[in-house]
Design a protein around this motif. Structure first.
Motif, PDB file in Angstrom:
ATOM      1  N   LEU A  69       0.833  -1.213   0.000  1.00  0.00           N
ATOM      2  CA  LEU A  69       0.000   0.000   0.000  1.00  0.00           C
ATOM      3  C   LEU A  69       0.866   1.260   0.000  1.00  0.00           C
ATOM      4  O   LEU A  69       0.539   2.262  -0.639  1.00  0.00           O
ATOM      5  N   ALA A  70       1.983   1.228   0.738  1.00  0.00           N
ATOM      6  CA  ALA A  70       2.885   2.380   0.742  1.00  0.00           C
ATOM      7  C   ALA A  70       3.481   2.602  -0.647  1.00  0.00           C
ATOM      8  O   ALA A  70       3.591   3.744  -1.124  1.00  0.00           O
ATOM      9  N   VAL A  71       3.871   1.506  -1.320  1.00  0.00           N
ATOM     10  CA  VAL A  71       4.435   1.617  -2.672  1.00  0.00           C
ATOM     11  C   VAL A  71       3.384   2.131  -3.645  1.00  0.00           C
ATOM     12  O   VAL A  71       3.666   2.953  -4.529  1.00  0.00           O
ATOM     13  N   VAL A  72       2.115   1.658  -3.508  1.00  0.00           N
ATOM     14  CA  VAL A  72       1.035   2.120  -4.389  1.00  0.00           C
ATOM     15  C   VAL A  72       0.873   3.628  -4.270  1.00  0.00           C
ATOM     16  O   VAL A  72       0.740   4.341  -5.272  1.00  0.00           O
ATOM     17  N   ASP A  73       0.887   4.140  -3.039  1.00  0.00           N
ATOM     18  CA  ASP A  73       0.725   5.585  -2.840  1.00  0.00           C
ATOM     19  C   ASP A  73       1.821   6.372  -3.549  1.00  0.00           C
ATOM     20  O   ASP A  73       1.560   7.456  -4.092  1.00  0.00           O
ATOM     21  N   GLU A  74       3.048   5.852  -3.548  1.00  0.00           N
ATOM     22  CA  GLU A  74       4.156   6.573  -4.185  1.00  0.00           C
ATOM     23  C   GLU A  74       4.155   6.397  -5.709  1.00  0.00           C
ATOM     24  O   GLU A  74       4.527   7.305  -6.442  1.00  0.00           O
ATOM     25  N   LEU A  75       3.751   5.209  -6.200  1.00  0.00           N
ATOM     26  CA  LEU A  75       3.765   4.951  -7.638  1.00  0.00           C
ATOM     27  C   LEU A  75       2.647   5.690  -8.371  1.00  0.00           C
ATOM     28  O   LEU A  75       2.740   5.897  -9.578  1.00  0.00           O
ATOM     29  N   ARG A  76       1.604   6.097  -7.660  1.00  0.00           N
ATOM     30  CA  ARG A  76       0.515   6.807  -8.316  1.00  0.00           C
ATOM     31  C   ARG A  76       0.980   8.137  -8.897  1.00  0.00           C
ATOM     32  O   ARG A  76       0.373   8.675  -9.821  1.00  0.00           O
ATOM     33  N   GLY A  77       2.037   8.692  -8.304  1.00  0.00           N
ATOM     34  CA  GLY A  77       2.551   9.963  -8.815  1.00  0.00           C
ATOM     35  C   GLY A  77       3.529   9.794  -9.954  1.00  0.00           C
ATOM     36  O   GLY A  77       4.142  10.771 -10.386  1.00  0.00           O
ATOM     37  N   THR A  78       3.712   8.577 -10.460  1.00  0.00           N
ATOM     38  CA  THR A  78       4.658   8.310 -11.550  1.00  0.00           C
ATOM     39  C   THR A  78       3.903   7.794 -12.776  1.00  0.00           C
ATOM     40  O   THR A  78       2.686   7.600 -12.746  1.00  0.00           O
ATOM     41  N   THR A  79       4.654   7.538 -13.838  1.00  0.00           N
ATOM     42  CA  THR A  79       4.062   6.972 -15.070  1.00  0.00           C
ATOM     43  C   THR A  79       4.306   5.478 -15.162  1.00  0.00           C
ATOM     44  O   THR A  79       4.009   4.875 -16.191  1.00  0.00           O
ATOM     45  N   ASP A  80       4.839   4.887 -14.108  1.00  0.00           N
ATOM     46  CA  ASP A  80       5.174   3.461 -14.135  1.00  0.00           C
ATOM     47  C   ASP A  80       3.918   2.649 -13.809  1.00  0.00           C
ATOM     48  O   ASP A  80       3.711   2.177 -12.696  1.00  0.00           O
ATOM     49  N   GLN A  81       3.060   2.477 -14.837  1.00  0.00           N
ATOM     50  CA  GLN A  81       1.790   1.790 -14.628  1.00  0.00           C
ATOM     51  C   GLN A  81       1.977   0.276 -14.461  1.00  0.00           C
ATOM     52  O   GLN A  81       1.180  -0.377 -13.788  1.00  0.00           O
ATOM     53  N   LEU A  82       3.039  -0.279 -15.038  1.00  0.00           N
ATOM     54  CA  LEU A  82       3.264  -1.728 -14.924  1.00  0.00           C
ATOM     55  C   LEU A  82       3.525  -2.111 -13.467  1.00  0.00           C
ATOM     56  O   LEU A  82       2.879  -3.005 -12.912  1.00  0.00           O
ATOM     57  N   TRP A  83       4.456  -1.390 -12.812  1.00  0.00           N
ATOM     58  CA  TRP A  83       4.786  -1.745 -11.424  1.00  0.00           C
ATOM     59  C   TRP A  83       3.669  -1.305 -10.472  1.00  0.00           C
ATOM     60  O   TRP A  83       3.481  -1.893  -9.392  1.00  0.00           O
ATOM     61  N   LEU A  84       2.891  -0.275 -10.864  1.00  0.00           N
ATOM     62  CA  LEU A  84       1.713   0.076 -10.073  1.00  0.00           C
ATOM     63  C   LEU A  84       0.703  -1.063 -10.092  1.00  0.00           C
ATOM     64  O   LEU A  84       0.139  -1.429  -9.055  1.00  0.00           O
ATOM     65  N   SER A  85       0.501  -1.649 -11.285  1.00  0.00           N
ATOM     66  CA  SER A  85      -0.415  -2.789 -11.385  1.00  0.00           C
ATOM     67  C   SER A  85       0.072  -3.954 -10.545  1.00  0.00           C
ATOM     68  O   SER A  85      -0.711  -4.618  -9.849  1.00  0.00           O
ATOM     69  N   ARG A  86       1.374  -4.212 -10.577  1.00  0.00           N
ATOM     70  CA  ARG A  86       1.922  -5.316  -9.781  1.00  0.00           C
ATOM     71  C   ARG A  86       1.754  -5.064  -8.281  1.00  0.00           C
ATOM     72  O   ARG A  86       1.397  -5.964  -7.507  1.00  0.00           O
ATOM     73  N   ALA A  87       2.014  -3.842  -7.850  1.00  0.00           N
ATOM     74  CA  ALA A  87       1.848  -3.524  -6.427  1.00  0.00           C
ATOM     75  C   ALA A  87       0.399  -3.667  -6.002  1.00  0.00           C
ATOM     76  O   ALA A  87       0.096  -4.144  -4.902  1.00  0.00           O
ATOM     77  N   LEU A  88      -0.533  -3.258  -6.897  1.00  0.00           N
ATOM     78  CA  LEU A  88      -1.957  -3.396  -6.580  1.00  0.00           C
ATOM     79  C   LEU A  88      -2.347  -4.871  -6.464  1.00  0.00           C
ATOM     80  O   LEU A  88      -3.139  -5.255  -5.583  1.00  0.00           O
ATOM     81  N   GLN A  89      -1.818  -5.712  -7.337  1.00  0.00           N
ATOM     82  CA  GLN A  89      -2.110  -7.147  -7.251  1.00  0.00           C
ATOM     83  C   GLN A  89      -1.616  -7.717  -5.919  1.00  0.00           C
ATOM     84  O   GLN A  89      -2.321  -8.485  -5.256  1.00  0.00           O
ATOM     85  N   ILE A  90      -0.416  -7.334  -5.505  1.00  0.00           N
ATOM     86  CA  ILE A  90       0.132  -7.840  -4.230  1.00  0.00           C
ATOM     87  C   ILE A  90      -0.755  -7.381  -3.069  1.00  0.00           C
ATOM     88  O   ILE A  90      -1.094  -8.168  -2.174  1.00  0.00           O
ATOM     89  N   ALA A  91      -1.151  -6.111  -3.076  1.00  0.00           N
ATOM     90  CA  ALA A  91      -2.001  -5.599  -1.999  1.00  0.00           C
ATOM     91  C   ALA A  91      -3.337  -6.319  -1.971  1.00  0.00           C
ATOM     92  O   ALA A  91      -3.855  -6.657  -0.896  1.00  0.00           O
ATOM     93  N   ALA A  92      -3.912  -6.589  -3.161  1.00  0.00           N
ATOM     94  CA  ALA A  92      -5.196  -7.267  -3.205  1.00  0.00           C
ATOM     95  C   ALA A  92      -5.083  -8.695  -2.679  1.00  0.00           C
ATOM     96  O   ALA A  92      -5.912  -9.159  -1.892  1.00  0.00           O
ATOM     97  N   LEU A  93      -4.054  -9.415  -3.102  1.00  0.00           N
ATOM     98  CA  LEU A  93      -3.887 -10.798  -2.648  1.00  0.00           C
ATOM     99  C   LEU A  93      -3.626 -10.862  -1.137  1.00  0.00           C
ATOM    100  O   LEU A  93      -4.175 -11.722  -0.436  1.00  0.00           O
TER     101      LEU A  93
END
Length: 817
Positions: A69-93
């Protein structure tokens, strides 16, 4: 175990991608590969995402969720949508595993935003589009509209997005079947299967076929389920091991539900020909044992159950070993992290130590120079402190202001440049001067100059009036507007004026003078002289307060005479010489207080005290001991002396006459005189003897007054009251009342036995109530008698003694005051 990719061959981004691929089979290597020091913020976020995934695989769900969740908050301000998607999957699981799905959903974008984001991925970057992300970005209860919206968007991307559309169709078909819309769900699953077959998406094809077989089986359409699984065997070479085993399990389930046990056993045989994982072997053995049991092959079923139990035991042991290995890997990684942190700390410590050495070398010379200056200042400060301490200690001695100023200046002039000092004393409107210190012969000659005396309070002597409250300093005396010509002619060039307090109505000011060339008063001299001024002023005023406090403690506040404490000190201090003491008792004070009020009583005391002080000879001192008791003390008479008695009597009679003239005709005074050492072993004995003679005179005066006031005929006297037995009248200081015959008899009986307890039976006989004491008649008569006595006197009363009887109590030492 696959070897770790060399970091010098891969770029940082490639290293993280390689670490992500290693997560499933080699989590420790993935974690180690992502643990390299990253200075770029974006790469650091990718490294943290890899660590989150490793924690998720190790079952550390709380840690994985919090960090993801901490990584998701920081990645939202970037254009790195691939790693944002991966972080979201980890948080969801992780949130699913912790039953905290709502926590993750609260941190994710709105579902519609997620769907639009996936459409943009499909349109502009198809390899990055993951329709499965919708499962993690949205609530499962509301997922169908967003999957449908994603499918509509993907329809526009053909052919680029057809393989993603296949996955989306399969997902939407699953949701429609779960919602009970089976026809629409089956159609979508078949379309997704066909699209996956066309695009070569084996994973999508397997997912569609498996779900179609499951739906038809649940509907009892076993033929349709078998048709859906046709072609599985022919594509076994293309399918991965897990996908092929999933389809074989689906085939076993279809035959098992259809009741074709032999076909199910054949499908299980095909399944056993593949390499099964431990959990898959458990599932297969459980189904096979149930099939044999249904076919009546109980021995085979029992054998399979034993194999299942042994396999379960092995799997449990393997799982425990795996968990222990994971814990060990985690421990090793933590050790490596801590070792790296220790190395960094050591490097930082070495750097700081080098900096400190440099600073020490640079500052050493400055410190030495500062220390030399500080030592000089400390020595000077020590001398100043010693001087002020000496002045402070002088204030603890019982010295008069002149001696106190002389000794203080002897100390102060060690560090203050002055040649002469005088003490100015102001009392009333006059100022006088006394020289208390001179440094040299020249200054002594200056000190012999006749100073102007008796100058007015507001006239200037040196720099300022002697009545000022703060120290003042002048360096060029003759240029001042308030200079004294006599002192200028004598050579005075500078001066300082220091207030030294007020005592016994005298104000003291310390005056310091300088001779010769003009010299400025330094800051240190001003500080020392100001402190000396404040100290002397506090000491003088403290002596004044102590003097006034002692006088107040030894003075009676009402009359202004010396009090009992002063009397005791006077007797004690005079014990070595002959003296006489007269104890006085002012009669009539109590009567005045009772009839005219305490204010009149206070006036009586003040008038008598003033007359006593005015009439007493100069060698006689008057004291008020308390209440109406006073005393006179005179020196030079050691025993009985008629002259002393005549002197005391004259003073007392004149004082009594004064108070009677002032409006107190009832006032009188008794006294007793004794002398030391002729009439006692100790001064205390002499005072007691005078007190005894005082009360003897009071008794004689009372007896004479009672005889003069006694009524004619039969009378009974008790205390300060009289009962006339003929008229039955009782007269006392407070008034007169009449008694009934029974009350008169009872009072006479009680007076006859005054101060004694008379029983009820005896009192009944004495009062003439024998045979008539019914209904408490005696108590009624006693109550009435007690009330009437209270109206004529305060010094007599009837007391009830419980269980015994009654007694008449009156005070032997009652007085008229």
């Amino acid at each position: 175990m696959k070897p770790l990719a060399p970091s010098d061959v891969l770029t940082r981004h490639e290293s993280f991608e390689h670490a992500w691929r290693l997560l499933t089979d080699h989590p420790a290597q993935a974690r180690a590969l992502a643990s390299v020091d990253q200075t770029h913020p974006a790469l650091a976020l990718q490294a943290r995402t890899v660590h989150c995934a490793a924690d998720l695989g190790a079952g550390l769900y709380p840690e994985a969720l919090a960090e993801a969740l901490a990584v998701v908050d920081e990645l939202r301000g970037t254009t790195d949508q691939l790693w944002l998607s991966r972080a979201l999957q980890i948080a969801a699981l992780a949130s699913d595993a912790l039953y905290q799905r709502d926590l993750t959903l609260a941190r994710t974008p709105r579902p519609s935003d997620a769907a639009r984001a996936l459409q943009r991925f499909a349109l502009h970057s198809p390899p990055l589009a993951h329709p499965g992300d919708i499962w993690y970005l949205t609530d499962r209860c509301d997922i169908a509209p967003h999957v449908r919206a994603t499918a509509q968007g993907l329809e526009q991307t053909a052919p680029a997005g057809r393989h993603i559309l296949a996955q989306t169709s399969v997902n939407l078909g699953i949701l429609e079947c779960e919602a009970g819309r089976l026809a629409e769900g089956i159609a979508l699953l078949e379309r997704g299967r066909d699209l996956a077959d066309t695009t070569g998406d084996l994973a999508g094809w397997v997912s569609a076929v498996s779900h179609l077989a499951h739906v038809h089986t649940e509907l009892g359409e076993f033929a349709a389920a078998r048709r859906a699984l046709n072609g599985v065997a022919s594509r076994s070479a293309e399918l991965s091991g897990s996908a092929y085993r999933s389809l074989l399990f689906a085939q076993v389930r279809v035959e098992y539900q259809a009741g074709d046990l032999q076909a199910a056993l054949l499908a299980l045989g095909a399944l056993h020909s593949t390499t099964l994982t431990g959990p898959e072997q458990q599932a297969a053995l459980l189904i096979e044992a149930d099939l044999h049991a249904q076919l009546g092959r109980y021995e085979e079923a029992y054998t399979l159950i034993e194999r299942l139990a042994e396999l379960t035991k092995q799997l449990n042991t393997r799982e425990r070993d795996r968990q222990l290995a994971q814990l060990d890997e985690k421990y090793q990684v933590e050790i490596m992290r801590r070792d790296a942190a220790v190395q960094q700390l050591k490097a930082e410590a070495a750097r700081r130590e080098a900096e400190m050495e440099h600073l020490e070398k640079v500052e050493l010379q400055r410190a030495l120079e500062s220390n030399a200056i500080l030592i000089h200042l400390l020595r000077d400060s020590h001398l100043v402190s010693e001087t002020l301490l000496g002045v402070s200690q002088l204030t603890q001695l019982d010295l008069d202001p002149v001696d106190l100023a002389r000794h203080a200046l002897t100390l102060v002039t060690r560090i203050v440049d002055a040649d002469w000092c005088a003490l100015a004393c102001r009392k009333g409107g006059q100022v006088t001067f006394e020289t208390v210190w001179a440094r040299t012969e020249d200054s002594r000659a200056f000190a012999s100059v006749t100073l102007p005396e008796n100058r007015g309070v507001h006239e200037a002597l040196l720099h300022s009036p002697a009545s000022q409250d703060e120290p003042t300093f002048a360096s060029s005396y003759e240029r001042g507007t308030t200079h004294c010509p006599e002192l200028v002619d004598a050579g005075l060039s500078g001066c300082a004026s220091l207030p030294a307090g007020t005592a016994l109505d005298v104000t003291y000011v310390l005056l310091l003078g300088r001779l010769g060339p003009d010299r400025e008063w330094t800051e240190r001299e001003r500080r020392v002289l100001s402190a000396t001024s404040h100290t002397l002023r506090a000491a003088v005023e403290s002596q004044e307060r102590m003097h006034r406090s002692r006088e107040a403690a030894l003075t009676d506040s009402l009359t202004g005479l010396a009090n009992r404490r002063a009397f005791e000190e006077r007797v004690r201090d005079a014990a070595g010489t002959a003296f006489s003491v007269a104890m006085l008792d002012l009669d009539g004070l109590k009567r005045t207080n009772d009839t005219r009020g305490h204010a009149a009583g206070d006036t009586l005391l003040r008038v008598f005290a003033a007359a006593l002080r005015a009439q007493a000879p100069r060698d006689v001192q008057a004291f008020r001991l308390g209440g109406d008791e006073m005393a006179l003390v005179m020196d030079g008479h050691s025993g009985p002396d008629p002259q002393v008695d005549r002197t005391v009597r004259a003073v007392v009679e004149a004082s009594v006459a004064a108070v009677r003239t002032a409006g107190f005709p009832e006032a009188d005074c008794s006294f007793g005189v004794a002398g030391w050492p002729g009439e006692g072993r100790t001064p205390v004995d002499v005072v007691a003897l005078a007190d005894t003679r005082l009360y003897a005179e009071k008794q004689a005066r009372r007896a004479r007054r009672s005889a003069a006031e006694r009524p004619p005929g039969g009378a009974v006297v008790f205390g300060d009251a009289v009962l006339d037995t003929v008229t039955r009248d009782v007269r006392g200081p407070l008034g007169q009342t009449k008694l009934s015959p029974r009350e008169s008899e009872l009072l006479r009986a009680l007076v006859h036995h005054s101060q004694q307890v008379v029983t009820r039976a005896d009192l009944t006989v004495m009062g003439g109530l024998a045979g008539n004491d019914t209904g408490g008649a005696l108590d009624v008569h006693i109550s009435n008698l007690r009330r009437k006595l209270a109206g004529v006197t305060e010094h007599a009363g009837i007391r009830t003694v419980r269980g015994q009887g009654f007694s008449l109590q009156w005070y032997e030492e009652f007085t008229d005051h």
